[in-house]
Design a protein around this motif. Structure first.
Motif, short mmCIF file in Angstrom:
data_model
loop_
_atom_site.label_atom_id
_atom_site.label_comp_id
_atom_site.label_asym_id
_atom_site.label_seq_id
_atom_site.Cartn_x
_atom_site.Cartn_y
_atom_site.Cartn_z
N MET A 121 0.91 -0.67 0.31
CA MET A 121 0.54 0.40 -0.07
C MET A 121 0.52 0.89 -0.30
SD MET A 121 -3.15 -1.25 -0.12
CE MET A 121 -4.23 0.15 0.58
N ALA A 122 0.39 2.50 -0.79
CA ALA A 122 1.17 3.77 -0.72
C ALA A 122 0.13 4.59 -0.07
CB ALA A 122 1.98 3.59 -2.37
N SER A 123 0.60 5.91 0.45
CA SER A 123 -0.07 6.67 0.95
C SER A 123 0.71 8.35 0.41
CB SER A 123 -0.43 6.62 1.78
OG SER A 123 0.75 7.00 2.68
N TRP A 124 0.02 8.71 0.39
CA TRP A 124 0.81 10.40 0.19
C TRP A 124 1.03 11.47 0.72
CZ3 TRP A 124 -0.77 15.62 -0.12
CH2 TRP A 124 -2.47 15.07 -0.70
N TYR A 125 2.32 12.43 0.36
CA TYR A 125 1.98 13.24 2.01
C TYR A 125 2.59 14.50 1.45
CZ TYR A 125 6.64 12.40 2.51
OH TYR A 125 9.01 12.52 1.56
N GLY A 126 2.41 16.00 2.39
CA GLY A 126 3.04 16.83 1.03
C GLY A 126 2.54 18.08 2.08
N PRO A 127 1.63 18.75 1.96
CA PRO A 127 1.22 20.43 1.98
C PRO A 127 2.11 20.34 3.73
CG PRO A 127 -1.24 19.26 1.35
CD PRO A 127 0.28 17.96 1.31
N GLY A 128 1.40 20.43 4.75
CA GLY A 128 1.85 19.81 5.95
C GLY A 128 3.79 19.89 5.77
N PHE A 129 3.84 19.09 4.97
CA PHE A 129 5.58 18.96 4.85
C PHE A 129 6.26 20.05 3.87
CE2 PHE A 129 4.31 15.29 6.74
CZ PHE A 129 4.27 15.24 7.90
N HIS A 130 5.64 20.31 3.18
CA HIS A 130 6.64 21.06 2.11
C HIS A 130 7.12 21.97 2.65
CE1 HIS A 130 7.29 22.73 -1.71
NE2 HIS A 130 6.96 23.92 -1.70
N GLY A 131 8.84 22.28 2.00
CA GLY A 131 9.99 23.10 2.77
C GLY A 131 10.66 22.40 4.20
N LYS A 132 9.96 21.38 4.56
CA LYS A 132 10.89 21.31 6.08
C LYS A 132 11.71 20.04 5.16
CE LYS A 132 7.11 22.45 9.28
NZ LYS A 132 6.49 21.64 9.95
N ARG A 133 12.91 20.63 6.31
CA ARG A 133 14.20 18.90 6.10
C ARG A 133 13.79 17.78 5.55
NH1 ARG A 133 18.14 21.76 4.19
NH2 ARG A 133 18.42 23.57 5.39
N THR A 134 13.68 16.92 5.02
CA THR A 134 13.29 15.42 4.65
C THR A 134 14.75 14.90 5.68
OG1 THR A 134 14.76 15.30 2.96
CG2 THR A 134 12.27 15.68 2.53
N ALA A 135 14.91 13.56 5.32
CA ALA A 135 15.86 12.37 6.06
C ALA A 135 17.14 12.82 6.06
CB ALA A 135 15.09 10.65 6.44
N ASN A 136 16.93 12.99 4.51
CA ASN A 136 18.42 12.94 3.67
C ASN A 136 18.89 14.83 3.88
OD1 ASN A 136 17.24 14.46 2.07
ND2 ASN A 136 17.91 12.99 0.56
N GLY A 137 18.34 15.51 4.89
CA GLY A 137 18.95 16.34 4.84
C GLY A 137 18.36 17.79 3.33
N GLU A 138 17.37 16.96 2.75
CA GLU A 138 17.03 18.24 1.37
C GLU A 138 15.59 18.66 2.01
OE1 GLU A 138 15.54 16.35 -2.26
OE2 GLU A 138 17.38 14.52 -2.17
N ARG A 139 15.65 19.91 0.99
CA ARG A 139 14.07 20.30 1.96
C ARG A 139 12.90 19.58 0.93
NH1 ARG A 139 14.25 24.09 5.34
NH2 ARG A 139 16.03 25.52 5.66
N PHE A 140 11.89 19.39 1.23
CA PHE A 140 11.24 18.63 1.07
C PHE A 140 10.22 18.93 0.32
CE2 PHE A 140 6.17 17.14 0.75
CZ PHE A 140 6.68 15.73 0.22
N ASN A 141 9.85 18.94 -1.44
CA ASN A 141 9.26 19.44 -2.78
C ASN A 141 8.21 18.70 -2.71
OD1 ASN A 141 7.74 20.92 -4.84
ND2 ASN A 141 10.39 21.02 -5.52
N THR A 142 7.21 19.30 -2.90
CA THR A 142 6.12 18.12 -2.63
C THR A 142 6.10 18.03 -4.11
OG1 THR A 142 3.65 18.21 -2.47
CG2 THR A 142 3.87 20.33 -2.65
N HIS A 143 6.51 19.10 -5.07
CA HIS A 143 5.81 19.07 -6.20
C HIS A 143 6.97 18.39 -6.69
CE1 HIS A 143 2.74 21.92 -6.03
NE2 HIS A 143 4.21 22.42 -4.81
N ALA A 144 8.16 18.03 -6.30
CA ALA A 144 9.21 16.66 -7.16
C ALA A 144 8.58 15.47 -7.20
CB ALA A 144 10.41 17.30 -6.72
N LEU A 145 9.11 14.58 -7.94
CA LEU A 145 8.59 13.49 -8.04
C LEU A 145 9.90 12.23 -7.14
CD1 LEU A 145 8.46 12.92 -11.87
CD2 LEU A 145 6.52 12.82 -10.08
N THR A 146 9.87 12.76 -5.57
CA THR A 146 10.26 12.10 -4.11
C THR A 146 9.48 10.91 -3.72
OG1 THR A 146 10.39 14.01 -3.23
CG2 THR A 146 11.27 13.50 -4.89
#
Length: 88
Positions: free
Chosen positions: A1-26
């Motif tokens: 099963m897959a889910s999605w995340y985005g609006p509340g996390f956009h711009g925050k740091r991901t576990a690898n240190g980059e900023r989360f971009n809800t518009h990127a294919l990640t």
């Protein structure tokens, strides 16, 4: 099963240190290495997308991958969906 995340996390740091971009294919995965590319296929409609792992998760039982909003939209996931994940 897959889910999605985005609006509340956009711009925050991901576990690898980059900023989360809800518009990127990640996506987030619990164990795959950062930078790994995987093909995620929606089992309901057959649509697939290649995403790059840049975060950790999901942390809800039964789910194997959390897609960015853009990734989820690209394969028609609007909540939770059955998917096939294949590392490239």
């Amino acid at each position: 099963m897959a889910s999605w995340y985005g609006p509340g996390f956009h711009g925050k740091r991901t576990a690898n240190g980059e900023r989360f971009n809800t518009h990127a294919l990640t996506a987030a995965h619990r164990t795959l290495p950062f930078g790994a590319r995987v093909r995620v296929t929606n089992k309901t409609n057959g649509r697939s997308i290649v995403v790059r792992i840049n975060d950790r998760g999901p942390f809800i039982g039964g789910r194997v991958i959390d897609l960015s909003n853009a990734s989820a939209r690209a394969i028609g996931v609007s909540g939770v969906a059955k998917v096939v994940v294949a590392r490239l």
